[in-house]
Enzyme design. Structure first.
Site, PDB file in Angstrom:
ATOM      1  N   GLY A  53     -14.340 -49.014  85.185  1.00 26.81           N
ATOM      2  CA  GLY A  53     -13.159 -48.395  84.588  1.00 26.81           C
ATOM      3  C   GLY A  53     -12.683 -49.240  83.428  1.00 26.81           C
ATOM      4  O   GLY A  53     -13.054 -50.404  83.329  1.00 26.81           O
ATOM      5  N   CYS A  80     -18.610 -53.238  88.253  1.00 30.97           N
ATOM      6  CA  CYS A  80     -17.719 -53.663  87.162  1.00 30.97           C
ATOM      7  C   CYS A  80     -16.265 -53.694  87.624  1.00 30.97           C
ATOM      8  O   CYS A  80     -15.884 -54.530  88.423  1.00 30.97           O
ATOM      9  CB  CYS A  80     -17.944 -52.765  85.943  1.00 30.97           C
ATOM     10  SG  CYS A  80     -17.280 -53.490  84.445  1.00 30.97           S
ATOM     11  N   TYR A  81     -15.425 -52.760  87.188  1.00 26.64           N
ATOM     12  CA  TYR A  81     -14.028 -52.733  87.658  1.00 26.64           C
ATOM     13  C   TYR A  81     -14.000 -52.692  89.183  1.00 26.64           C
ATOM     14  O   TYR A  81     -13.128 -53.304  89.814  1.00 26.64           O
ATOM     15  CB  TYR A  81     -13.311 -51.506  87.080  1.00 26.64           C
ATOM     16  CG  TYR A  81     -11.861 -51.374  87.505  1.00 26.64           C
ATOM     17  CD1 TYR A  81     -10.857 -52.038  86.821  1.00 26.64           C
ATOM     18  CD2 TYR A  81     -11.512 -50.580  88.600  1.00 26.64           C
ATOM     19  CE1 TYR A  81      -9.526 -51.918  87.217  1.00 26.64           C
ATOM     20  CE2 TYR A  81     -10.189 -50.457  89.006  1.00 26.64           C
ATOM     21  CZ  TYR A  81      -9.198 -51.124  88.309  1.00 26.64           C
ATOM     22  OH  TYR A  81      -7.881 -51.002  88.704  1.00 26.64           O
ATOM     23  N   HIS A 162     -23.670 -52.846  84.915  1.00 29.14           N
ATOM     24  CA  HIS A 162     -23.813 -51.411  85.237  1.00 29.14           C
ATOM     25  C   HIS A 162     -25.259 -51.083  85.624  1.00 29.14           C
ATOM     26  O   HIS A 162     -26.088 -50.865  84.735  1.00 29.14           O
ATOM     27  CB  HIS A 162     -23.388 -50.563  84.029  1.00 29.14           C
ATOM     28  CG  HIS A 162     -21.921 -50.585  83.805  1.00 29.14           C
ATOM     29  ND1 HIS A 162     -21.060 -49.695  84.413  1.00 29.14           N
ATOM     30  CD2 HIS A 162     -21.141 -51.409  83.071  1.00 29.14           C
ATOM     31  CE1 HIS A 162     -19.817 -49.960  84.057  1.00 29.14           C
ATOM     32  NE2 HIS A 162     -19.833 -51.003  83.237  1.00 29.14           N
ATOM     33  N   GLU A 164     -26.344 -48.397  86.706  1.00 29.59           N
ATOM     34  CA  GLU A 164     -26.617 -46.975  86.486  1.00 29.59           C
ATOM     35  C   GLU A 164     -27.078 -46.648  85.073  1.00 29.59           C
ATOM     36  O   GLU A 164     -27.584 -45.565  84.830  1.00 29.59           O
ATOM     37  CB  GLU A 164     -25.371 -46.137  86.838  1.00 29.59           C
ATOM     38  CG  GLU A 164     -24.164 -46.305  85.909  1.00 29.59           C
ATOM     39  CD  GLU A 164     -23.273 -47.511  86.215  1.00 29.59           C
ATOM     40  OE1 GLU A 164     -23.757 -48.447  86.877  1.00 29.59           O
ATOM     41  OE2 GLU A 164     -22.111 -47.531  85.771  1.00 29.59           O
ATOM     42  N   VAL A 220     -30.447 -21.048  81.373  1.00 29.30           N
ATOM     43  CA  VAL A 220     -31.041 -21.540  82.620  1.00 29.30           C
ATOM     44  C   VAL A 220     -30.120 -21.325  83.821  1.00 29.30           C
ATOM     45  O   VAL A 220     -30.562 -20.850  84.874  1.00 29.30           O
ATOM     46  CB  VAL A 220     -31.280 -23.077  82.508  1.00 29.30           C
ATOM     47  CG1 VAL A 220     -31.933 -23.623  83.752  1.00 29.30           C
ATOM     48  CG2 VAL A 220     -32.073 -23.402  81.290  1.00 29.30           C
ATOM     49  N   ASP A 221     -28.848 -21.678  83.661  1.00 30.40           N
ATOM     50  CA  ASP A 221     -27.973 -21.716  84.834  1.00 30.40           C
ATOM     51  C   ASP A 221     -27.790 -20.343  85.472  1.00 30.40           C
ATOM     52  O   ASP A 221     -27.949 -20.186  86.683  1.00 30.40           O
ATOM     53  CB  ASP A 221     -26.606 -22.312  84.463  1.00 30.40           C
ATOM     54  CG  ASP A 221     -26.763 -23.627  83.727  1.00 30.40           C
ATOM     55  OD1 ASP A 221     -27.795 -24.289  83.947  1.00 30.40           O
ATOM     56  OD2 ASP A 221     -25.890 -23.980  82.922  1.00 30.40           O
ATOM     57  N   SER A 222     -27.481 -19.345  84.644  1.00 28.85           N
ATOM     58  CA  SER A 222     -27.256 -18.021  85.237  1.00 28.85           C
ATOM     59  C   SER A 222     -28.572 -17.441  85.772  1.00 28.85           C
ATOM     60  O   SER A 222     -28.572 -16.739  86.786  1.00 28.85           O
ATOM     61  CB  SER A 222     -26.592 -17.072  84.241  1.00 28.85           C
ATOM     62  OG  SER A 222     -27.377 -16.898  83.085  1.00 28.85           O
ATOM     63  N   LYS A 362     -27.713 -30.588  85.582  1.00 25.59           N
ATOM     64  CA  LYS A 362     -28.661 -29.697  84.903  1.00 25.59           C
ATOM     65  C   LYS A 362     -30.115 -29.961  85.326  1.00 25.59           C
ATOM     66  O   LYS A 362     -30.878 -29.026  85.549  1.00 25.59           O
ATOM     67  CB  LYS A 362     -28.523 -29.898  83.393  1.00 25.59           C
ATOM     68  CG  LYS A 362     -29.207 -28.857  82.572  1.00 25.59           C
ATOM     69  CD  LYS A 362     -28.203 -27.869  82.076  1.00 25.59           C
ATOM     70  CE  LYS A 362     -28.756 -26.761  81.268  1.00 25.59           C
ATOM     71  NZ  LYS A 362     -27.709 -25.774  80.986  1.00 25.59           N
TER      72      LYS A 362
END
Ligand code: XMP
Length: 506
Positions: A53, A80-81, A162, A164, A220-222, A362
């Site tokens: 953060g 981190c935070y 980090h 990630e 793609v999503d629908s 996604k």
């Protein structure tokens, strides 16, 4: 689904923590740092992660929470935070560092972590440091700047860097160490499993007799949502509508409709292009155009299906990033553009909402699409905005301008495909500018439109960078467009990243 709870203290990388865990096969959810302890307990998580953060733990108004009670639920990891908060709350001491550590750095581990080298390249971004660890904790890694970079206590791991972000090497190994080594979580979050869970959830939610309506956009999503629901409930109960708003790419309506039929969707194509165009007449402001398109869409959609059917649900392709943006601890972000999809529909039509992929990112939606047997050309299409080409014809939209844009776009996109560049790019498109310039073509003077080409790389559309085409490519595409497309005599390439620009021009 049992998994990991990530508490968001406002870091721009919180989403990445969830994505990385899921990549490793561990289901994870993001919640605000204030998420009630009872709710976390109910989820029975394998582990809890406190994100980074922007604040200092001593700052007035910095996000705080009791971390001791979290330790009674499951092992805890601080990033981190998160590491500073653990220290601060559990009786250690955090101070301002004499020199901040931003960017690349190295951690030397004194206690080995499986899969992580003793000297690890990491990415850091902090101004505060741990001066004294809480009782029962020990420092297990130091940075090159001689600051504590990692600490460990009973069932707690905390790192100042980090893990990630992609710039941290072996970051995934560290997360894996926490998830499977310390939390003993099974790695069971994969596409076949996701498909089974979502099919079962949809069957339970919709029940045995209700029908569902799906608005298809060509994206793609629908498509994935409609296919999943069709598998779960059968085509006779899943009614798909694909509206031609006249703002799609050249021939796209026909070709996409045909693909929908091919994959077995129960779909109705509705040509409403004249309606959209006439309502857009005279409108120049981007937000006004978006709102108009949203309104007309609802009207058209409402008229497009058989109201005597027992339709009780509307399905939407909402994704996880849309959901978590609204729970972030960083406060409401300002609306930069009002994104239009099918917002506003469910209330008006008095339908319940089914959002089968609202827990997915996604890349997970694409993996699910593969699992559902969808062809790759449907899954790897560039994202396309709901208001379509209306926000790529700057200013007022007319039939003539749309035609110029469609023709230019066809040349550009086919060249990208032909040269194997399409897949390397997140989104590519043309923008027709409301500016005319003087040119010379075939010995005569022209006064025609300027066309801008845009191509960006991105992983989620939130930030983006322009694609570094070779000059030769730009030269050839520019030539092709000015030769083939009537109405354009000048082509420019947009070299603006996001921020400060946005991906679309309107
Ligand atoms: P911006 O332009 O905000 O775009 O950087 C980020 C992503 O969102 C898409 N976009 C939209 N999608 N309705 C949509 O469904 C909209 O009104 C809209 N505006 C932008 C854009 O194409 C990019 O993928």
């Amino acid at each position: 689904m049992r998994g990991f709870v990530i508490l968001d203290f406002g870091s721009q990388f919180t989403q990445l923590i969830a994505r990385r865990l899921r990549e490793l096969g561990f289901y994870s959810e993001i919640h605000s740092f204030e998420y009630p302890t009872d709710e976390i307990r109910k989820k029975n998580p394998y582990g809890i992660i406190l994100s980074g953060g922007p604040n200092s733990v001593y700052e007035k108004g910095s996000p705080q929470r009791d971390v001791a009670e979290l330790r009674n639920i499951s092992p805890v990891m601080g990033v981190c935070y998160g590491m500073q908060l653990l220290t601060h709350q559990l009786g250690g001491k955090v101070t301002k560092a004499e020199h901040r550590e931003y960017g690349l750095n190295y951690v030397t581990w004194s206690s080995p972590i499986p899969g992580v080298p003793q000297k690890q390249k990491v990415w850091m971004s902090h101004g505060d440091v741990v001066e004294k660890v809480p009782e029962g904790f020990s420092i297990i890694g130091m940075s090159d700047g001689n600051h504590p970079a990692a600490m460990q206590g009973p069932d707690v791991l905390a790192v100042q860097f980090h893990p990630e972000v992609a710039h941290t090497e072996h970051g995934l190994d560290l997360l894996k160490h926490f998830a499977s080594g310390m939390c003993k979580a099974p790695s069971d979050w994969d596409a076949p499993h996701i498909k089974d869970i979502l099919i079962k959830e949809a069957q339970e939610k919709v029940g045995p007799t209700d029908h569902v309506l799906v608005g298809l956009s060509g994206g793609v999503d629908s498509t994935v949502v409609a296919t999943l629901l069709t598998k779960a409930l059968g085509p006779e109960r899943v009614h798909c509508v694909f509206v031609d708003n006249g703002l799609l790419r050249k021939n796209e309506f026909e070709s996409v409709l045909e693909s929908y039929h091919r994959i077995g969707l129960n779909v109705k194509g509705v040509d409403a292009s004249e309606e959209f165009l006439s309502q857009l007449k005279g409108k120049e402001d981007p937000e006004d155009k978006r709102k108009t398109i949203g309104r007309v869409f609802i009207e058209v959609f409402d008229k497009s299906y058989d109201h005597s059917l027992p339709i009780k649900w509307l399905a939407q392709g909402t994704l996880y990033p849309d959901v978590i943006e609204s729970v972030s601890s960083v406060g409401g972000s300002v609306t930069i553009k009002s994104h239009h999809n099918v917002g506003g529909l469910p209330e008006k039509m008095k339908l319940g909402l089914v959002e089968p992929v609202r827990e997915l990112f996604k890349d997970e939606v694409r993996a699910l699409g593969v699992q559902l047997g969808l062809p790759s050309e449907m899954l790897w299409r560039h994202p396309f905005p709901g208001p379509g080409l209306a926000i790529r014809v700057l200013g007022e939209v007319t039939k003539e301008k749309l035609k110029i844009l469609q023709d230019a776009d066809e040349v550009y996109i086919s060249e990208l495909r032909r040269r194997g560049l399409y897949e390397k790019i997140w989104q590519a498109f043309c923008v027709l500018l409301p500016v005319k310039t003087v040119g010379v073509q075939g010995d005569s003077r022209t006064y025609d439109h300027v066309l801008a080409l845009r191509a960006v790389t991105s992983s989620d559309g939130m930030t983006a960078d322009w694609y570094p085409f070779e000059f030769q490519f730009l030269r050839e595409v520019s030539n092709l467009i000015t030769n083939k497309v009537k109405g354009v005599n000048r082509v420019v390439y947009d070299v603006t990243s996001k921020p400060p620009g946005t991906i679309e021009w309107e």
